[in-house]
Design an enzyme around this catalytic site. Structure first.
Site, PDB file in Angstrom:
ATOM      1  N   GLU A 278       0.806  -1.214   0.000  1.00  0.00           N
ATOM      2  CA  GLU A 278       0.000   0.000   0.000  1.00  0.00           C
ATOM      3  C   GLU A 278       0.847   1.275   0.000  1.00  0.00           C
ATOM      4  OE1 GLU A 278      -3.465   0.597   0.141  1.00  0.00           O
ATOM      5  OE2 GLU A 278      -3.685  -1.494  -0.448  1.00  0.00           O
ATOM      6  N   ASP A 296      -7.101   5.753 -10.010  1.00  0.00           N
ATOM      7  CA  ASP A 296      -7.640   4.389 -10.088  1.00  0.00           C
ATOM      8  C   ASP A 296      -9.166   4.392 -10.080  1.00  0.00           C
ATOM      9  OD1 ASP A 296      -8.110   5.188  -7.491  1.00  0.00           O
ATOM     10  OD2 ASP A 296      -7.394   3.327  -6.575  1.00  0.00           O
ATOM     11  N   THR A 301      -7.249   8.644  -2.345  1.00  0.00           N
ATOM     12  CA  THR A 301      -6.904   7.472  -1.546  1.00  0.00           C
ATOM     13  C   THR A 301      -6.063   7.952  -0.376  1.00  0.00           C
ATOM     14  OG1 THR A 301      -6.922   5.994  -3.462  1.00  0.00           O
ATOM     15  CG2 THR A 301      -5.698   5.258  -1.525  1.00  0.00           C
TER      16      THR A 301
END
Length: 746
Positions: A278, A296, A301
């Protein structure tokens, strides 16, 4: 309702909105799940011959769809049990002589309801082990007797939101006929269950040891078992931490070499592997402040597990944060997050995040992560509840190793919650249908590799598959055969290589409220008492980055220099204090003269670097005719020998940037690389969990590690640290270096 001649309960319509029915037939109970008629109708429409055999949707093994088949003794058959159940999970016994009965026991998963009991046919003799109870420890054996010539049913009932059964086998011995349960007087047993006391609630910090001596009174029947367990808490739920009255417990500790996946070390290993995928680091604590749009189709995010604006979990997180701290800097963005969640996953997610949140939200996120321990705790709690608990429960169902658990964690974080074919539940269902799990006697390697195959197909469909990516990293680990993750474990992901060796959990993950249970058992029964232990950050705070007490973390020293006035409160020791060579603030930056003597912004020696950081935007001085011309950020302790510092120096005279641990003003092992004004615009020195990091960044957001080392003793506990922003040249015309946004990112 009666079973037909084949022992089958016929289809029937139950109450709306009820997901689980229990049917009691005297000797035991049957769990009934309603059929998913929508899924059945879809299968019916997709069948090649809608009116042929394929139109009939069978009850899948482990997933009864409204059908329950009973054997000749009226017991639910193995085929109707969830795949984790053993053949002896529900069985009848003829108690005509001394008999050893494999009574089901259960692994510890907090928050699920269950009941374990044994009884004679018709319910005349009911021995209840636990009822309506939050499961915290494996159910142990109990001795009891039943009337002669009775059929005894030993049964475990267990349910959760995911409808998972987690069963293992324990033993119970029955006596000869004509006797009554222990403690009722008919078998000669006297007395009553013990009286126990675990003591008063306690508070300790995350690195302290809790010592406690429980008390118990046997009440006429000798105590033969004493045990301390973790009933609930951030780490180790369901594990045993002591087997006598005397308890000595360190939060986050695990037995050496343990392979029990509930143990804290297994949780830490799973999160470290996930963090390399991650966030490109073993230190997952650096991800609290992470936020960006990675293109994405999920918008922004951010955070520990990549909460996203387009899928709604970022909204849920901020709502929980606001409930815990209503005045937090993210609360005002809830309407924007709601709009982003409504737009959802897809090509419009990025635009929705940019329009409704923007860079101001990103700055607010980082500042909350840096400065509010409540926000960090909310992230940890959300991660545990939504991701860890379910991954652990399913790994226990399938009998997985620490490596298998780590894969489950990574799949759940990466693919998300849900039962569709591309989410965690759907991928597990497909893997279980294709290969037997270890609990079912299958090969763990074969099963996990099948899960990787299914995952790869989804990642390829998303356009996220990489040959050297997270799935390939797990394939390599599986190929080593080290499923227990014992000893040094090395893997590569996205071109970077990492190694861990049974790491202790980060201080952050130990913080929270634990319920510890002391239990004592005699021949009559078992009694327990609970103890609530509040584990704080070091020295009593709510997080290691906010230790509380009189200590100040270096990250709390912040200055954006926008007021164009040197703060004598923050930079109390700056020098010189007057004249043309004194440091000043101009144009929203700290300006430090660069001449053949020295000038610096210098703070008071009152800060702690351990668990904290110092970062700044650097504008080095022009080289001119000098050969040693630099801007430097250095950290030192007032109690360390003179000339002992951690520093990052940008030297335009040599064209290098140098990362040093100086003793006597020099470091023979310093790391020096060519300076790039773009890549090395920001510099940071931080300490986390026993390691010092020297890092650079082009934007103050994405950081690259340039050097690491074990935390020196003079840094580990010092609370008298100061930081300097200085400049110097060995020759040439005087000019200046500038610094901006000390511990403030934008």
């Amino acid at each position: 309702m009666a079973a037909d001649e084949n022992g089958v309960l016929q289809r029937f319509y139950g109450p709306d909105g009820v997901a689980l029915l229990w049917v009691d037939f005297g000797a035991g109970r049957v769990s009934l799940y309603p059929p998913d008629t929508g899924a059945q109708f879809a299968e019916h429409q997709e069948a090649e011959d809608p009116h042929g055999d394929r139109a009939y949707v069978d009850g899948l093994k482990g997933k009864p769809l409204g059908l329950a088949t009973l054997d000749g003794n009226g017991t639910l058959t193995l085929e109707q049990l969830p795949p984790s159940a053993s053949e002896s999970s529900i069985r009848n016994f003829d108690a005509t002589a001394d008999t050893t009965i494999p009574l089901p026991a259960l692994y510890a998963v907090n928050g699920r309801s269950y009941r374990v009991y044994a009884r004679a046919m018709g319910g005349q003799r009911v021995i209840t082990f636990h009822t309506d109870y939050r499961l915290s420890a494996a159910v142990t054996s109990r001795a009891f007797t039943v009337p002669a010539n009775q059929i005894l049913c030993a049964e475990a009932q267990y349910s959760s939101l995911s409808a998972s059964w987690i069963l293992v086998q324990a033993t119970v011995t029955t006596g000869t006929g004509g006797q009554t349960p222990p403690g009722s007087g008919g078998d000669g047993t006297t007395g009553s269950v013990p009286t126990v006391n675990a003591g008063a609630d306690a508070q300790i910090d995350a690195e302290e040891t809790l010592t406690r001596v429980a008390t118990d009174t046997d009440n006429g029947s000798a105590v033969y078992e004493r045990v301390w367990t973790i009933l609930s808490g951030p780490l180790g739920e369901g594990t045993t931490i002591g087997t006598d009255k005397n308890l000595s417990w360190v939060p986050g500790s695990s037995p050496a070499g343990t392979t029990d996946i509930r143990q804290p070390v297994c949780q830490e290993m799973a999160w470290q592997i996930n963090s390399t995928a991650e966030n490109g680091t073993l230190d997952w604590t650096t991800a609290y402040r992470y936020i960006e749009d990675i293109d994405d189709d999920r918008g922004y995010t951010a955070g520990l597990v990549g909460f996203t604006s387009g899928t709604g979990d970022m909204l849920l997180l901020v709502q929980e944060y606001t409930a815990a701290n209503p005045s937090n800097p993210l609360a005002s963005y809830i309407p924007g997050l709601q709009t982003c969640a409504q737009v959802g996953f897809g090509p419009n997610a990025s635009a929705a995040a940019s329009t409704n949140l923007g860079t101001a939200f990103m700055t607010a996120w980082r500042n909350a992560a840096d400065n509010d321990p409540v926000f960090r705790k909310v992230q940890r709690d959300f991660r545990k509840r939504v991701y860890w608990d379910d991954a652990l429960a399913q790994a226990l169902v399938d009998g997985l190793s620490p490596l298998g658990l780590a894969l489950y964690v990574d799949v759940l974080v990466n693919h998300g919650i849900g039962n569709d074919p591309q989410s965690f539940g759907g991928l597990l269902a497909a893997a279980r249908a294709a290969n037997p799990t270890p609990k079912q006697g299958g090969s763990e390697a074969t099963y996990l590799l099948k899960l990787c195959d299914l995952r790869d197909a989804v990642l390829q469909d998303w356009g996220d598959y990489q040959v050297n990516g997270r799935s390939s990293a797990f394939r390599a680990l599986i190929s080593t055969g080290n499923f227990s993750l014992l000893g040094p474990v090395t893997w590569s992901i996205y071109g970077d290589t990492y190694t861990m060796n049974r790491p202790a959990p980060k201080v952050d993950s130990r913080i929270g409220t634990y319920t510890l249970r002391y239990a004592a058992t005699n021949a009559v029964g078992r009694a327990h008492d609970d103890l609530v232990v509040t584990v704080t950050g070091v020295d009593g705070g709510t997080g290691p980055e906010d230790p509380g007490g009189t200590e100040k973390l270096l990250s709390t020293l912040q200055d954006n220099f926008d007021d164009n006035v040197l703060s004598t409160t923050l930079w109390t020791e700056s020098y010189p204090t007057t004249g043309a060579t004194a440091p000043t603030e101009v144009g929203g930056r700290a300006r430090v003269p660069c001449f053949t003597d020295y000038s610096a912004y210098l703070s008071n020696a009152e800060y702690k670097l351990a668990g904290s950081h110092a970062l700044v935007r650097v504008y080095p001085p022009e080289k001119g005719t000098g050969t040693d011309v630099y801007a430097s950020m250095a950290i030192e302790s007032a109690s360390a020998p003179e000339g002992t510092t951690l520093s990052i120096m940008v030297n335009t005279g040599t064209g290098n940037i140098r990362f040093s641990h100086n003793t006597d003003y020099w470091d023979n092992n310093a790391v020096s690389i060519a300076y790039n004004a773009t890549s090395h615009a920001w510099v940071r020195i931080r300490e986390a969990s026993g390691t010092v990091y020297w890092e650079t960044s082009p934007d103050g957001i994405t950081w690259t590690s340039r050097r690491t080392m074990a935390t020196p003793a003079w840094v580990a506990s010092a609370t008298d640290m100061s930081v300097s922003l200085s400049s110097h040249r060995n020759a040439g015309t005087a000019n200046y270096a500038e610094f901006d946004n000390f511990n403030v990112t934008s």
